[in-house]
Scaffold this motif. Structure first.
Motif, PDB file in Angstrom:
ATOM      1  N   UNK A   1       3.438  -8.954   8.529  1.00 34.47           N
ATOM      2  CA  UNK A   1       2.047  -8.069   8.382  1.00 34.47           C
ATOM      3  C   UNK A   1       2.512  -6.750   8.227  1.00 34.47           C
ATOM      4  N   UNK A   2       3.875  -6.569   8.226  1.00 28.28           N
ATOM      5  CA  UNK A   2       3.619  -4.937   7.630  1.00 28.28           C
ATOM      6  C   UNK A   2       4.026  -5.333   5.888  1.00 28.28           C
ATOM      7  N   UNK A   3       4.299  -3.040   6.354  1.00 29.27           N
ATOM      8  CA  UNK A   3       4.510  -2.616   5.237  1.00 29.27           C
ATOM      9  C   UNK A   3       5.448  -2.985   4.374  1.00 29.27           C
ATOM     10  N   UNK A   4       5.819  -3.462   3.239  1.00 22.62           N
ATOM     11  CA  UNK A   4       7.274  -3.222   2.632  1.00 22.62           C
ATOM     12  C   UNK A   4       7.019  -2.717   1.583  1.00 22.62           C
TER      13      UNK A   4
ATOM     14  N   UNK B   1       7.289   1.532  -4.556  1.00 25.37           N
ATOM     15  CA  UNK B   1       6.153   0.641  -4.284  1.00 25.37           C
ATOM     16  C   UNK B   1       6.074   0.142  -2.827  1.00 25.37           C
ATOM     17  N   UNK B   2       4.982   0.098  -2.701  1.00 24.16           N
ATOM     18  CA  UNK B   2       5.016   0.065  -1.312  1.00 24.16           C
ATOM     19  C   UNK B   2       3.816  -1.608  -1.557  1.00 24.16           C
TER      20      UNK B   2
ATOM     21  N   UNK C   1      19.548  -0.001  -1.517  1.00 26.86           N
ATOM     22  CA  UNK C   1      18.212  -0.974  -0.514  1.00 26.86           C
ATOM     23  C   UNK C   1      17.103  -1.139  -0.994  1.00 26.86           C
ATOM     24  N   UNK C   2      16.706   0.219  -1.420  1.00 25.21           N
ATOM     25  CA  UNK C   2      14.935  -0.200  -1.696  1.00 25.21           C
ATOM     26  C   UNK C   2      15.556  -0.864  -4.012  1.00 25.21           C
ATOM     27  N   UNK C   3      17.013  -1.015  -4.170  1.00 34.97           N
ATOM     28  CA  UNK C   3      16.756  -0.725  -6.256  1.00 34.97           C
ATOM     29  C   UNK C   3      17.044  -2.075  -6.249  1.00 34.97           C
TER      30      UNK C   3
END
Length: 337
Positions: free
Chosen positions: A74-77, A66-67, A15-17
């Motif tokens: 408004x949330x962290x991604x 990465x964050x 999912x992240x990649x």
């Protein structure tokens, strides 16, 4: 690593990649099935703890995450950029290639043999210096998987599908139906074992594949028990085999018999010219093991072990008596005919 956790980490990494923008925890929760189940069956805190652990584990494995603190909602991604997570070119020397070849030869008579051979072919095509296929070394390890139950149980554990099968436990007179949520398989002392959650007994159990009779049948529905983060099949087998037990049992053993049992004895005393008295470790499954010695062994204590062995011997005697009556009846009918 438990299959469930490995699958969860793989899904999170994918999912992240495979996204062009940072994903929030809410989006990841909806994308990864294990997170969605944890959130539905537990709480937001349970999901958050699982996600943070998995994120740390992926970073320890080398994935750069990465964050993004400037997400629109408004949330962290979270994002694993492809340019920062490219794998280096695979470069193996001759010794490393030989080690991989040896590992690939371990699997025989199982589906992994095809996957291992395919991986070697791809590496060989990329220029890795593998030895010729017909070259054999003095060391040729094998992990046989001859039991018919091996592949269906491996698939069920991977896919987290409940199964049912007929199982004849040690010392049992007949096979019993078992409903199990399979966790993992492992080869130990030449035998394959399955660890999982026994639905009928509502407890963790281990099953030796050679004692499974008939077909392994998959069942629909999700697991009802929690899958451990780490499944140590050998530890389960050792526990159920009575290894590491702190309690002891006292048995009387006929002289000249029961040599495997004598090797485990903590103390041996001669009673007379026919019998010895032994102190042996007492753990789960000992009753089934002692019943195999039949008239050569008498359990003196504890009382629950003595009762267990007597019940098992009576069950075997009843089965033999039934078989004898059946054979006698058949012989009488044949004579009358």
């Amino acid at each position: 690593m438990a299959i469930a956790k490995a699958e969860r980490l793989m899904n999170l990494a994918l999912c992240l990649m495979n996204t062009r923008r940072p994903l929030s925890k809410k989006e990841l929760r909806e994308s990864v099935e294990a997170y969605r189940e944890a959130w539905q069956n537990g709480s937001e805190d349970a999901f958050n703890r699982m996600f943070e652990r998995d994120k740390d584990d992926l970073r320890e494995l080398g994935l750069v995450i990465d964050v993004d603190e400037n997400s629109l909602d408004g949330e962290l991604g979270y994002l694993a950029r492809a340019d920062r997570n490219r794998l280096p070119e695979i470069a193996l020397d001759a010794e490393e290639a030989a080690a991989l070849t040896l590992v690939a030869r371990v699997w025989q008579q199982a589906k992994m043999s095809g996957a291992a051979s395919g991986a070697l072919q791809k590496l060989r095509a990329a220029g890795v210096p593998f030895a010729e296929a017909e070259t054999h070394s003095a060391l040729e390890p094998r992990i046989p998987a001859r039991e018919a139950a091996f592949e269906p149980l491996l698939t069920a554990a991977r896919d987290r599908r409940p199964v049912t099968f007929e199982y004849r436990k040690a010392g049992g007179a007949a096979a019993e139906q078992r409903a199990v949520e399979p966790w993992a398989l492992e080869c130990w002392r030449g035998h394959w074992y399955l660890a999982g959650w026994d639905r009928d007994r509502q407890d963790a159990r281990v099953f030796r594949l050679s004692r499974i009779t008939g077909k392994v049948r998959s069942r629909s529905g999700a697991f009802t028990g929690d899958v451990p983060e780490h499944v140590d099949v050998r530890a389960y087998v050792a526990t159920f085999a009575g290894e590491g037990a702190t309690a002891t049992a006292t048995v009387r053993l006929r002289r000249g018999a029961g040599f495997p049992l004598r090797t485990k004895a903590l103390d041996t005393r001669r009673v007379d010219e026919h019998w010895d008295e032994l102190e042996i470790p007492y753990g789960y499954g000992l009753g089934a093991h002692l019943a195999e010695f039949g008239p050569d062994l008498v359990v003196l204590g504890p009382d629950d072990l003595r009762a267990d062995v007597i019940d098992r011997l009576r069950a075997v005697a009843g089965l033999e008596a039934t078989a004898a009556v059946t054979l006698t009846g058949a012989a009488t009918e044949g004579a009358q005919a």
